[in-house]
Motif scaffolding. Structure first.
Motif, PDB file in Angstrom:
ATOM      1  N   THR A  19       0.886  -1.269  -0.009  1.00  0.00           N
ATOM      2  CA  THR A  19      -0.132  -0.070  -0.060  1.00  0.00           C
ATOM      3  C   THR A  19       0.668   1.128  -0.230  1.00  0.00           C
ATOM      4  OG1 THR A  19      -1.951   1.073   0.911  1.00  0.00           O
ATOM      5  CG2 THR A  19      -0.181   0.520   2.375  1.00  0.00           C
ATOM      6  N   GLY A  20       0.245   2.255  -0.507  1.00  0.00           N
ATOM      7  CA  GLY A  20       0.933   3.623  -0.542  1.00  0.00           C
ATOM      8  C   GLY A  20       1.424   3.950  -1.961  1.00  0.00           C
ATOM      9  N   GLU A  21       1.080   4.924  -2.323  1.00  0.00           N
ATOM     10  CA  GLU A  21       1.384   5.473  -3.925  1.00  0.00           C
ATOM     11  C   GLU A  21       2.634   5.011  -4.371  1.00  0.00           C
ATOM     12  OE1 GLU A  21       0.956   9.403  -6.871  1.00  0.00           O
ATOM     13  OE2 GLU A  21       0.212   9.140  -4.699  1.00  0.00           O
ATOM     14  N   ASP A  22       3.644   5.307  -3.573  1.00  0.00           N
ATOM     15  CA  ASP A  22       5.042   5.248  -4.055  1.00  0.00           C
ATOM     16  C   ASP A  22       5.600   3.915  -4.085  1.00  0.00           C
ATOM     17  OD1 ASP A  22       5.614   8.013  -4.102  1.00  0.00           O
ATOM     18  OD2 ASP A  22       6.619   8.094  -2.149  1.00  0.00           O
ATOM     19  N   LYS A  23       5.057   3.067  -3.166  1.00  0.00           N
ATOM     20  CA  LYS A  23       5.447   1.476  -3.243  1.00  0.00           C
ATOM     21  C   LYS A  23       4.702   0.833  -4.442  1.00  0.00           C
ATOM     22  CE  LYS A  23       6.452   0.728   1.660  1.00  0.00           C
ATOM     23  NZ  LYS A  23       6.154  -0.007   3.026  1.00  0.00           N
ATOM     24  N   ILE A  24       3.350   1.059  -4.450  1.00  0.00           N
ATOM     25  CA  ILE A  24       2.688   0.689  -5.568  1.00  0.00           C
ATOM     26  C   ILE A  24       3.225   1.188  -7.063  1.00  0.00           C
ATOM     27  CG2 ILE A  24       0.442   0.911  -6.770  1.00  0.00           C
ATOM     28  CD1 ILE A  24      -0.944   1.051  -4.139  1.00  0.00           C
ATOM     29  N   THR A  25       3.576   2.289  -7.248  1.00  0.00           N
ATOM     30  CA  THR A  25       4.372   2.816  -8.451  1.00  0.00           C
ATOM     31  C   THR A  25       5.589   2.144  -8.508  1.00  0.00           C
ATOM     32  OG1 THR A  25       3.414   4.898  -8.144  1.00  0.00           O
ATOM     33  CG2 THR A  25       5.296   4.687  -9.618  1.00  0.00           C
ATOM     34  N   ALA A  48       2.447  -7.226 -11.068  1.00  0.00           N
ATOM     35  CA  ALA A  48       1.172  -7.213 -10.632  1.00  0.00           C
ATOM     36  C   ALA A  48       1.023  -6.875  -9.121  1.00  0.00           C
ATOM     37  CB  ALA A  48       0.429  -8.580 -11.016  1.00  0.00           C
ATOM     38  N   THR A  49       0.559  -5.785  -8.960  1.00  0.00           N
ATOM     39  CA  THR A  49       0.547  -5.162  -7.599  1.00  0.00           C
ATOM     40  C   THR A  49      -0.919  -5.070  -7.171  1.00  0.00           C
ATOM     41  OG1 THR A  49       2.479  -4.115  -8.111  1.00  0.00           O
ATOM     42  CG2 THR A  49       1.336  -3.254  -6.300  1.00  0.00           C
ATOM     43  N   ILE A  50      -1.177  -5.239  -5.796  1.00  0.00           N
ATOM     44  CA  ILE A  50      -2.770  -5.314  -5.176  1.00  0.00           C
ATOM     45  C   ILE A  50      -2.381  -4.164  -4.198  1.00  0.00           C
ATOM     46  CG2 ILE A  50      -4.279  -6.526  -4.179  1.00  0.00           C
ATOM     47  CD1 ILE A  50      -3.424  -9.169  -5.502  1.00  0.00           C
ATOM     48  N   ASP A  51      -3.259  -3.346  -3.900  1.00  0.00           N
ATOM     49  CA  ASP A  51      -3.105  -2.427  -2.835  1.00  0.00           C
ATOM     50  C   ASP A  51      -4.301  -2.922  -1.763  1.00  0.00           C
ATOM     51  OD1 ASP A  51      -3.576  -0.434  -0.784  1.00  0.00           O
ATOM     52  OD2 ASP A  51      -3.809   1.055  -2.332  1.00  0.00           O
ATOM     53  N   TYR A  52      -3.589  -3.651  -0.942  1.00  0.00           N
ATOM     54  CA  TYR A  52      -4.442  -4.571   0.128  1.00  0.00           C
ATOM     55  C   TYR A  52      -5.461  -3.535   1.024  1.00  0.00           C
ATOM     56  CZ  TYR A  52      -0.719  -2.979   3.719  1.00  0.00           C
ATOM     57  OH  TYR A  52       0.097  -2.361   4.288  1.00  0.00           O
ATOM     58  N   ARG A  53      -5.285  -2.213   1.024  1.00  0.00           N
ATOM     59  CA  ARG A  53      -5.969  -1.133   1.839  1.00  0.00           C
ATOM     60  C   ARG A  53      -7.339  -1.015   0.965  1.00  0.00           C
ATOM     61  NH1 ARG A  53      -3.933   0.389   6.228  1.00  0.00           N
ATOM     62  NH2 ARG A  53      -1.765   0.719   6.692  1.00  0.00           N
ATOM     63  N   THR A  54      -7.254  -1.227  -0.146  1.00  0.00           N
ATOM     64  CA  THR A  54      -8.563  -0.697  -1.022  1.00  0.00           C
ATOM     65  C   THR A  54      -9.164  -1.827  -1.961  1.00  0.00           C
ATOM     66  OG1 THR A  54      -7.182   0.209  -3.031  1.00  0.00           O
ATOM     67  CG2 THR A  54      -7.509   1.655  -1.313  1.00  0.00           C
ATOM     68  N   GLU A  55      -8.307  -2.853  -1.957  1.00  0.00           N
ATOM     69  CA  GLU A  55      -8.825  -4.152  -2.937  1.00  0.00           C
ATOM     70  C   GLU A  55      -8.826  -5.264  -1.963  1.00  0.00           C
ATOM     71  OE1 GLU A  55      -6.801  -4.341  -7.125  1.00  0.00           O
ATOM     72  OE2 GLU A  55      -5.292  -3.117  -5.800  1.00  0.00           O
ATOM     73  N   ASP A  56      -9.898  -6.363  -2.675  1.00  0.00           N
ATOM     74  CA  ASP A  56     -10.107  -7.555  -1.806  1.00  0.00           C
ATOM     75  C   ASP A  56      -8.896  -8.226  -2.271  1.00  0.00           C
ATOM     76  OD1 ASP A  56     -10.992 -10.308  -1.786  1.00  0.00           O
ATOM     77  OD2 ASP A  56     -12.893  -9.534  -0.978  1.00  0.00           O
ATOM     78  N   VAL A  57      -7.708  -8.662  -1.485  1.00  0.00           N
ATOM     79  CA  VAL A  57      -6.694  -9.427  -2.142  1.00  0.00           C
ATOM     80  C   VAL A  57      -7.348 -10.686  -2.836  1.00  0.00           C
ATOM     81  CG1 VAL A  57      -4.766 -10.558  -1.357  1.00  0.00           C
ATOM     82  CG2 VAL A  57      -5.269  -8.167  -0.403  1.00  0.00           C
ATOM     83  N   PRO A  58      -7.970 -11.524  -2.065  1.00  0.00           N
ATOM     84  CA  PRO A  58      -8.313 -12.903  -2.819  1.00  0.00           C
ATOM     85  C   PRO A  58      -8.943 -12.834  -3.949  1.00  0.00           C
ATOM     86  CG  PRO A  58      -8.621 -13.060  -0.581  1.00  0.00           C
ATOM     87  CD  PRO A  58      -8.386 -11.834  -0.765  1.00  0.00           C
ATOM     88  N   LYS A  59      -9.956 -11.779  -3.958  1.00  0.00           N
ATOM     89  CA  LYS A  59     -10.635 -11.678  -5.449  1.00  0.00           C
ATOM     90  C   LYS A  59      -9.728 -11.064  -6.453  1.00  0.00           C
ATOM     91  CE  LYS A  59     -15.180 -11.205  -3.615  1.00  0.00           C
ATOM     92  NZ  LYS A  59     -16.440  -9.978  -3.579  1.00  0.00           N
ATOM     93  N   ALA A  60      -8.559 -10.199  -6.090  1.00  0.00           N
ATOM     94  CA  ALA A  60      -8.005  -9.528  -7.136  1.00  0.00           C
ATOM     95  C   ALA A  60      -6.922 -10.818  -7.566  1.00  0.00           C
ATOM     96  CB  ALA A  60      -7.048  -8.700  -6.465  1.00  0.00           C
ATOM     97  N   VAL A  61      -6.376 -11.453  -6.896  1.00  0.00           N
ATOM     98  CA  VAL A  61      -5.600 -12.859  -7.156  1.00  0.00           C
ATOM     99  C   VAL A  61      -6.084 -13.596  -8.079  1.00  0.00           C
ATOM    100  CG1 VAL A  61      -4.356 -14.700  -6.492  1.00  0.00           C
ATOM    101  CG2 VAL A  61      -4.044 -12.791  -4.925  1.00  0.00           C
ATOM    102  N   SER A 104      -6.055 -15.319   6.437  1.00  0.00           N
ATOM    103  CA  SER A 104      -7.180 -15.595   5.893  1.00  0.00           C
ATOM    104  C   SER A 104      -7.038 -15.086   4.525  1.00  0.00           C
ATOM    105  CB  SER A 104      -8.525 -14.728   6.460  1.00  0.00           C
ATOM    106  OG  SER A 104      -9.501 -15.198   5.506  1.00  0.00           O
ATOM    107  N   SER A 105      -6.732 -13.983   4.014  1.00  0.00           N
ATOM    108  CA  SER A 105      -6.573 -13.851   2.733  1.00  0.00           C
ATOM    109  C   SER A 105      -5.572 -14.718   1.729  1.00  0.00           C
ATOM    110  CB  SER A 105      -6.341 -12.213   2.441  1.00  0.00           C
ATOM    111  OG  SER A 105      -4.991 -12.100   2.785  1.00  0.00           O
ATOM    112  N   SER A 106      -4.280 -15.074   2.528  1.00  0.00           N
ATOM    113  CA  SER A 106      -3.449 -15.863   2.113  1.00  0.00           C
ATOM    114  C   SER A 106      -4.008 -17.168   1.777  1.00  0.00           C
ATOM    115  CB  SER A 106      -2.305 -15.975   2.964  1.00  0.00           C
ATOM    116  OG  SER A 106      -1.569 -14.916   3.047  1.00  0.00           O
TER     117      SER A 106
END
Length: 340
Positions: free
Chosen positions: A197-203, A211-224, A246-248
């Motif tokens: 999470t965080g704009e700099d890390k995502i960028t 492929a990068t998932i923002d865990y604060r704004t996205e549902d990780v399992p669904k995104a995977v 749980s998401s892992s």
């Protein structure tokens, strides 16, 4: 000699002070330390240390690199050699040691946890726990490999090794172990997905083509699932614990493997046993790696296979400030301590 010593629990207990130079028993070597790195366990020792047999005062620091000062005959080392320290003091004679699995040594003592560590001008270790480095190696980068990268090596290449065609999900990829696992999984030819999470890390990760998932704004399992055509990840690297467990599990493909080496957000998540047996998932615990894995890591590093990123550099006297940097969300990469 100057050393960073934990004298009591808490921020005020971490002080720079004079300590006696270490004794050098038969078969041991003495190393003049050049650099070391900060690891999460340093904060744990500062704040708690529960479950780790030790006494205070304790010189802190788990890994690092330096130059040989004294060494026994027949060790293959000479004074002046550049070396990186294996983080364990191991016996070499118990069943796990003889099997080449030194982290399971019956009498293993980890530097900076069970015995004096690497935030000091000199360290003494059994000569068998030192790995010689090429003369032209970057000592700063070598100094940060011993904990984060060795831990990641076993997680990526251990009981459920990643390889070409496999999908690896790495939770919290901005941390030291997770970032190392990202590099090693890519080196192995796997497809890597990270959460952060965080704009700099995502960028940063997206610029690397990951492929990068923002865990604060996205549902990780669904995104995977969306990224893998509803298959999931073959391997999940998780050192977060309660918050991501749980998401892992939900992100794993059928028959997939979850490898854990830490529980920074808690160590008692729901086991989700029904998911485990219905989907035939495996959970593996992992702690650092063997001497052979350490040698292979060093060969990969020396040959240019990976280059650990350095977030920031602090002198020995400013280790408390380095600890504060470790806790900043914006940190990306390892924090280096220059010793001498």
């Amino acid at each position: 000699m100057k050393a960073i010593v934990l004298t009591k629990r808490g921020v005020d207990g971490v002080v720079l002070q004079d300590m006696p130079e270490p004794a050098v028993p038969s078969g041991w070597a003495k190393v003049r330390m050049r650099a070391a790195s900060i690891n999460r366990v340093d904060l744990y020792m500062r704040d708690s240390g529960a479950g780790i047999t030790h006494e205070l005062p304790l010189i802190m620091g788990v890994d690092g690199a330096g130059e040989v000062v004294e060494v026994p005959d027949g060790s293959g080392l000479s004074p002046g050699d550049k070396v990186v320290l294996y983080p364990y003091e191991f016996c070499g004679t118990c069943r796990p040691c003889l099997a080449g699995d030194q982290p399971l040594c019956h009498s293993a003592r980890i530097l900076g946890e069970h015995r004096h560590g690497t935030f000091a001008e000199y360290v003494a270790l059994p000569a068998r726990a030192l790995v010689k480095l090429p003369d032209d190696v970057d000592m700063d980068q070598a100094a940060v490999l011993g904990v984060a990268y060795l831990t990641a090596w076993r997680m990526v290449f251990g009981k459920a090794p990643a390889g070409p065609g496999s999908v690896v999900l790495i939770q919290g990829a901005g941390g030291g172990v997770s970032y190392a696992a990202m590099q090693l999984a890519r080196m192995a030819g796997a497809r890597v997905i990270v959460t952060t999470t965080g704009e700099d890390k995502i960028t940063h990760f997206r610029d690397l083509g990951i492929a990068t998932i923002d865990y604060r704004t996205e549902d990780v399992p669904k995104a995977v699932q969306a990224l893998t055509r509803e298959e999931g990840a073959d391997l999940v690297i998780d050192n977060v614990g309660d918050r991501t467990w749980s998401s892992s599990l939900k992100s794993l493909a059928r028959g997939g493997h979850l490898v854990t080496c830490g529980a920074t957000t808690g160590g008692h998540p729901s086991a989700d046993i029904q998911r485990l047996f219905v989907r035939q998932l495996s959970v593996h615990g992992s702690t650092m790696g063997s001497m052979e894995e350490f040698r292979r890591l060093m060969l990969a590093f020396a040959s240019g296979g990976l280059a650990p990123p350095i977030d920031s550099v602090f002198p020995l006297a400013e280790v408390p400030a380095a600890f504060a940097r470790l806790e900043e969300p914006a940190r990306l990469g390892k924090i280096l301590i220059h010793i001498s």
